[in-house]
Design a protein around this motif. Structure first.
Motif, PDB file in Angstrom:
ATOM      1  N   PRO A 154      -2.843   0.223   0.958  1.00 33.63           N
ATOM      2  CA  PRO A 154      -1.701  -0.557   1.450  1.00 33.63           C
ATOM      3  C   PRO A 154      -1.370  -0.285   2.919  1.00 33.63           C
ATOM      4  O   PRO A 154      -0.969  -1.195   3.647  1.00 33.63           O
ATOM      5  CB  PRO A 154      -0.538  -0.116   0.542  1.00 33.63           C
ATOM      6  CG  PRO A 154      -1.200   0.376  -0.699  1.00 33.63           C
ATOM      7  CD  PRO A 154      -2.485   0.992  -0.253  1.00 33.63           C
ATOM      8  N   ILE A 155      -1.559   0.963   3.355  1.00 35.20           N
ATOM      9  CA  ILE A 155      -1.294   1.292   4.758  1.00 35.20           C
ATOM     10  C   ILE A 155      -2.397   0.734   5.649  1.00 35.20           C
ATOM     11  O   ILE A 155      -2.130   0.109   6.681  1.00 35.20           O
ATOM     12  CB  ILE A 155      -1.157   2.820   4.939  1.00 35.20           C
ATOM     13  CG1 ILE A 155       0.105   3.322   4.231  1.00 35.20           C
ATOM     14  CG2 ILE A 155      -1.108   3.181   6.425  1.00 35.20           C
ATOM     15  CD1 ILE A 155       0.227   4.836   4.189  1.00 35.20           C
ATOM     16  N   ALA A 156      -3.665   0.956   5.262  1.00 39.24           N
ATOM     17  CA  ALA A 156      -4.798   0.500   6.084  1.00 39.24           C
ATOM     18  C   ALA A 156      -4.797  -1.010   6.257  1.00 39.24           C
ATOM     19  O   ALA A 156      -5.145  -1.527   7.331  1.00 39.24           O
ATOM     20  CB  ALA A 156      -6.109   0.966   5.458  1.00 39.24           C
ATOM     21  N   LEU A 157      -4.386  -1.729   5.208  1.00 42.13           N
ATOM     22  CA  LEU A 157      -4.369  -3.190   5.272  1.00 42.13           C
ATOM     23  C   LEU A 157      -3.040  -3.742   5.785  1.00 42.13           C
ATOM     24  O   LEU A 157      -2.824  -4.951   5.791  1.00 42.13           O
ATOM     25  CB  LEU A 157      -4.656  -3.775   3.882  1.00 42.13           C
ATOM     26  CG  LEU A 157      -6.070  -3.525   3.350  1.00 42.13           C
ATOM     27  CD1 LEU A 157      -6.179  -3.949   1.905  1.00 42.13           C
ATOM     28  CD2 LEU A 157      -7.101  -4.259   4.210  1.00 42.13           C
ATOM     29  N   ARG A 203       4.494   5.133   0.341  1.00 42.18           N
ATOM     30  CA  ARG A 203       4.721   6.395  -0.359  1.00 42.18           C
ATOM     31  C   ARG A 203       5.644   6.185  -1.567  1.00 42.18           C
ATOM     32  O   ARG A 203       5.365   6.673  -2.664  1.00 42.18           O
ATOM     33  CB  ARG A 203       5.328   7.419   0.600  1.00 42.18           C
ATOM     34  CG  ARG A 203       5.689   8.744  -0.054  1.00 42.18           C
ATOM     35  CD  ARG A 203       6.380   9.692   0.938  1.00 42.18           C
ATOM     36  NE  ARG A 203       6.901  10.857   0.262  1.00 42.18           N
ATOM     37  CZ  ARG A 203       6.201  11.931  -0.045  1.00 42.18           C
ATOM     38  NH1 ARG A 203       4.925  11.982   0.288  1.00 42.18           N
ATOM     39  NH2 ARG A 203       6.755  12.956  -0.659  1.00 42.18           N
ATOM     40  N   THR A 204       6.708   5.424  -1.363  1.00 41.04           N
ATOM     41  CA  THR A 204       7.646   5.160  -2.454  1.00 41.04           C
ATOM     42  C   THR A 204       6.954   4.420  -3.594  1.00 41.04           C
ATOM     43  O   THR A 204       7.109   4.757  -4.777  1.00 41.04           O
ATOM     44  CB  THR A 204       8.838   4.338  -1.949  1.00 41.04           C
ATOM     45  OG1 THR A 204       9.524   5.088  -0.933  1.00 41.04           O
ATOM     46  CG2 THR A 204       9.810   4.022  -3.071  1.00 41.04           C
ATOM     47  N   SER A 205       6.171   3.402  -3.230  1.00 42.74           N
ATOM     48  CA  SER A 205       5.441   2.630  -4.240  1.00 42.74           C
ATOM     49  C   SER A 205       4.431   3.512  -4.971  1.00 42.74           C
ATOM     50  O   SER A 205       4.318   3.454  -6.201  1.00 42.74           O
ATOM     51  CB  SER A 205       4.720   1.456  -3.577  1.00 42.74           C
ATOM     52  OG  SER A 205       3.897   0.773  -4.493  1.00 42.74           O
ATOM     53  N   ALA A 206       3.700   4.338  -4.227  1.00 43.74           N
ATOM     54  CA  ALA A 206       2.667   5.181  -4.825  1.00 43.74           C
ATOM     55  C   ALA A 206       3.270   6.210  -5.775  1.00 43.74           C
ATOM     56  O   ALA A 206       2.711   6.475  -6.843  1.00 43.74           O
ATOM     57  CB  ALA A 206       1.872   5.888  -3.726  1.00 43.74           C
ATOM     58  N   LEU A 207       4.405   6.783  -5.401  1.00 36.10           N
ATOM     59  CA  LEU A 207       5.062   7.740  -6.289  1.00 36.10           C
ATOM     60  C   LEU A 207       5.470   7.058  -7.599  1.00 36.10           C
ATOM     61  O   LEU A 207       5.350   7.652  -8.679  1.00 36.10           O
ATOM     62  CB  LEU A 207       6.285   8.356  -5.596  1.00 36.10           C
ATOM     63  CG  LEU A 207       5.976   9.368  -4.486  1.00 36.10           C
ATOM     64  CD1 LEU A 207       7.251   9.726  -3.727  1.00 36.10           C
ATOM     65  CD2 LEU A 207       5.329  10.627  -5.066  1.00 36.10           C
ATOM     66  N   VAL A 219      -5.328   8.353 -11.653  1.00 41.72           N
ATOM     67  CA  VAL A 219      -5.038   8.147 -10.227  1.00 41.72           C
ATOM     68  C   VAL A 219      -5.785   6.911  -9.725  1.00 41.72           C
ATOM     69  O   VAL A 219      -5.233   6.096  -8.971  1.00 41.72           O
ATOM     70  CB  VAL A 219      -5.429   9.377  -9.393  1.00 41.72           C
ATOM     71  CG1 VAL A 219      -5.296   9.082  -7.890  1.00 41.72           C
ATOM     72  CG2 VAL A 219      -4.559  10.576  -9.747  1.00 41.72           C
ATOM     73  N   ALA A 220      -7.027   6.747 -10.167  1.00 45.66           N
ATOM     74  CA  ALA A 220      -7.816   5.576  -9.758  1.00 45.66           C
ATOM     75  C   ALA A 220      -7.156   4.281 -10.230  1.00 45.66           C
ATOM     76  O   ALA A 220      -7.170   3.266  -9.516  1.00 45.66           O
ATOM     77  CB  ALA A 220      -9.238   5.682 -10.297  1.00 45.66           C
ATOM     78  N   ILE A 221      -6.564   4.298 -11.409  1.00 44.83           N
ATOM     79  CA  ILE A 221      -5.862   3.117 -11.905  1.00 44.83           C
ATOM     80  C   ILE A 221      -4.624   2.842 -11.046  1.00 44.83           C
ATOM     81  O   ILE A 221      -4.352   1.697 -10.668  1.00 44.83           O
ATOM     82  CB  ILE A 221      -5.477   3.293 -13.384  1.00 44.83           C
ATOM     83  CG1 ILE A 221      -6.738   3.306 -14.255  1.00 44.83           C
ATOM     84  CG2 ILE A 221      -4.543   2.170 -13.847  1.00 44.83           C
ATOM     85  CD1 ILE A 221      -6.501   3.691 -15.705  1.00 44.83           C
ATOM     86  N   ALA A 222      -3.876   3.899 -10.725  1.00 37.60           N
ATOM     87  CA  ALA A 222      -2.713   3.732  -9.851  1.00 37.60           C
ATOM     88  C   ALA A 222      -3.134   3.172  -8.499  1.00 37.60           C
ATOM     89  O   ALA A 222      -2.466   2.296  -7.935  1.00 37.60           O
ATOM     90  CB  ALA A 222      -1.997   5.078  -9.665  1.00 37.60           C
ATOM     91  N   ARG A 223      -4.259   3.654  -7.969  1.00 35.83           N
ATOM     92  CA  ARG A 223      -4.766   3.151  -6.686  1.00 35.83           C
ATOM     93  C   ARG A 223      -5.112   1.663  -6.793  1.00 35.83           C
ATOM     94  O   ARG A 223      -4.827   0.877  -5.876  1.00 35.83           O
ATOM     95  CB  ARG A 223      -5.999   3.950  -6.265  1.00 35.83           C
ATOM     96  CG  ARG A 223      -6.586   3.518  -4.932  1.00 35.83           C
ATOM     97  CD  ARG A 223      -7.804   4.330  -4.565  1.00 35.83           C
ATOM     98  NE  ARG A 223      -8.868   4.178  -5.544  1.00 35.83           N
ATOM     99  CZ  ARG A 223     -10.045   4.803  -5.451  1.00 35.83           C
ATOM    100  NH1 ARG A 223     -10.276   5.630  -4.452  1.00 35.83           N
ATOM    101  NH2 ARG A 223     -10.973   4.614  -6.362  1.00 35.83           N
ATOM    102  N   LEU A 229      -3.758  -0.492  -8.681  1.00 36.84           N
ATOM    103  CA  LEU A 229      -2.509  -1.252  -8.811  1.00 36.84           C
ATOM    104  C   LEU A 229      -1.734  -1.344  -7.502  1.00 36.84           C
ATOM    105  O   LEU A 229      -0.831  -2.177  -7.374  1.00 36.84           O
ATOM    106  CB  LEU A 229      -1.616  -0.604  -9.864  1.00 36.84           C
ATOM    107  CG  LEU A 229      -2.070  -0.717 -11.322  1.00 36.84           C
ATOM    108  CD1 LEU A 229      -1.250   0.215 -12.197  1.00 36.84           C
ATOM    109  CD2 LEU A 229      -1.962  -2.147 -11.807  1.00 36.84           C
ATOM    110  N   ALA A 230      -2.071  -0.490  -6.533  1.00 35.50           N
ATOM    111  CA  ALA A 230      -1.253  -0.360  -5.329  1.00 35.50           C
ATOM    112  C   ALA A 230      -1.176  -1.645  -4.510  1.00 35.50           C
ATOM    113  O   ALA A 230      -0.194  -1.885  -3.805  1.00 35.50           O
ATOM    114  CB  ALA A 230      -1.773   0.784  -4.455  1.00 35.50           C
TER     115      ALA A 230
END
Length: 266
Positions: free
Chosen positions: A127-130, A139-143, A170-174, A176-177
Motif C-alpha cells: 500500500p505504501i509503495a503503490l 500501519r493502522t490498516s495493517a495492524l 501474515v501472507a493472507i493479511a498482506r 488483503l492489504a
C-alpha cells in the motif's frame, strides 16, 4: 482468534472473473487446453486435480503472473495484463500490469514474505509503495488485518520468528492489504506441518463469509466440501467436471473425477 467476518462488510457486487478459451503451453506441451470458466462475484470456487493438471498455471493466469498464449481473462470486464487494440490483445507495460494486478490478491504455498521485514512491514509494504495509503494509514490498516488473522501480537516479529502457519496468515493479511476484488490461494496449506493446517483454513473459512471472490487450489477435500460454492475438477488442462460440492465430491459423474477422489480419499 477474532473472526474476519465480524469486522468486514460483505462486498459481493464486484469480483466477476471470466476465463475464455485460455490456452498455455510450455516447451510445446499444452498445459491449459481451452479453459472456459465464469466465477461469479462473491463465489467461492475450489479447483481440484492431480499434479500437472494445470491448476496453479490457471490460477496464475488470472492475475497475469503467467501470460496466456490465447484466450482472455477479465475481472469485472477488465483485462488483466493486456489491452485490446482492434481485435488483438497487446501486453501492457509492467507498471500498468502491476496496477491492474492489485485487483487480484494471491497467497502462495511458500508464503513469499520478505525475510528482512517484520510482519507489520510485510503487510504495509505494497500500500505504501503503490501510494495507496500514507505510512500512518497503512500501519493502522495493517495492524487491523493482523488482528483479523489472529496475529496482532506478532506485528514486530520477523518471518524467521514465526511458525509456518503464522507466516501464511501474515501472507493472507498482506494479500488483503490492497483490498482486492478477488483472492487466489495456491495450495495454501501444502507447505505446512499437519498440525498447522487448521489455523490457516480457519482464516480462509472466515474470508469465505465476506462476499469476496475466492478461488482456491487445494488438496484438502474436506475443506473444499465445507467452504465451496462450486468445485472444479481439472485434468490435463481441461475442465473435466464442475458443480456443487455435494455433486462433484459425493456423486461425481465423470470416471476421471471418481478415480481421482478414490485415490485422494483412500
Amino acid at each position: 482468534m477474532s473472526t474476519i467476518a465480524a469486522t468486514v462488510e460483505p462486498t459481493a457486487t464486484s469480483g466477476l472473473v471470466e476465463i475464455h478459451n485460455v490456452r498455455k503451453s510450455y516447451a510445446g506441451v499444452e498445459v491449459l487446453s481451452g479453459i472456459d470458466l465464469t466465477i461469479e462475484p462473491g463465489e467461492v470456487v475450489t479447483i481440484l486435480g492431480p499434479s500437472g493438471s494445470g491448476k496453479s498455471t490457471l490460477l496464475r493466469t488470472i492475475n497475469h503472473l503467467e501470460s496466456v498464449d490465447s484466450g482472455s481473462v477479465t475481472v469485472d470486464g477488465e483485462l488483466i495484463g493486456y489491452e485490446l487494440r482492434g481485435d488483438r490483445l497487446h501486453e501492457l507495460r509492467e507498471r500498468e500490469i502491476l496496477q491492474r494486478r492489485t485487483q487480484v490478491g494471491i497467497v502462495f504455498q511458500s508464503f513469499n514474505l520478505f525475510p528482512h521485514l517484520t510482519a507489520l512491514e510485510n503487510v504495509t509494504e505494497a500500500p505504501i509503495a503503490l501510494k495507496r495509503l500514507s505510512k500512518d494509514d497503512a500501519r493502522t490498516s495493517a495492524l487491523g488485518l493482523l488482528d483479523r488473522v489472529g496475529l496482532a501480537e506478532k506485528a514486530s516479529a520477523y518471518p524467521r520468528q514465526l511458525s509456518g502457519g503464522q507466516q501464511q496468515r501474515v501472507a493472507i493479511a498482506r494479500a488483503l492489504a490492497l483490498k482486492p476484488k478477488v483472492l487466489l490461494f495456491d495450495e495454501p496449506t501444502s507447505a505446512l506441518d499437519p498440525e498447522l493446517v487448521g489455523e490457516v483454513l480457519d482464516v480462509i473459512r472466515d474470508l469465505a463469509q465476506l462476499g469476496t471472490t475466492l478461488i482456491i487450489v487445494t488438496h484438502e477435500i474436506g475443506f473444499a466440501r465445507e467452504v465451496s460454492d462450486r468445485v472444479v475438477f481439472l485434468d490435463h488442462g481441461v475442465v473435466v467436471e464442475q458443480g456443487p460440492p455435494s455433486d462433484v465430491l459425493v456423486n461425481p459423474q465423470n470416471p476421471r473425477t471418481r478415480e481421482f477422489l478414490a485415490k485422494v480419499l483412500g
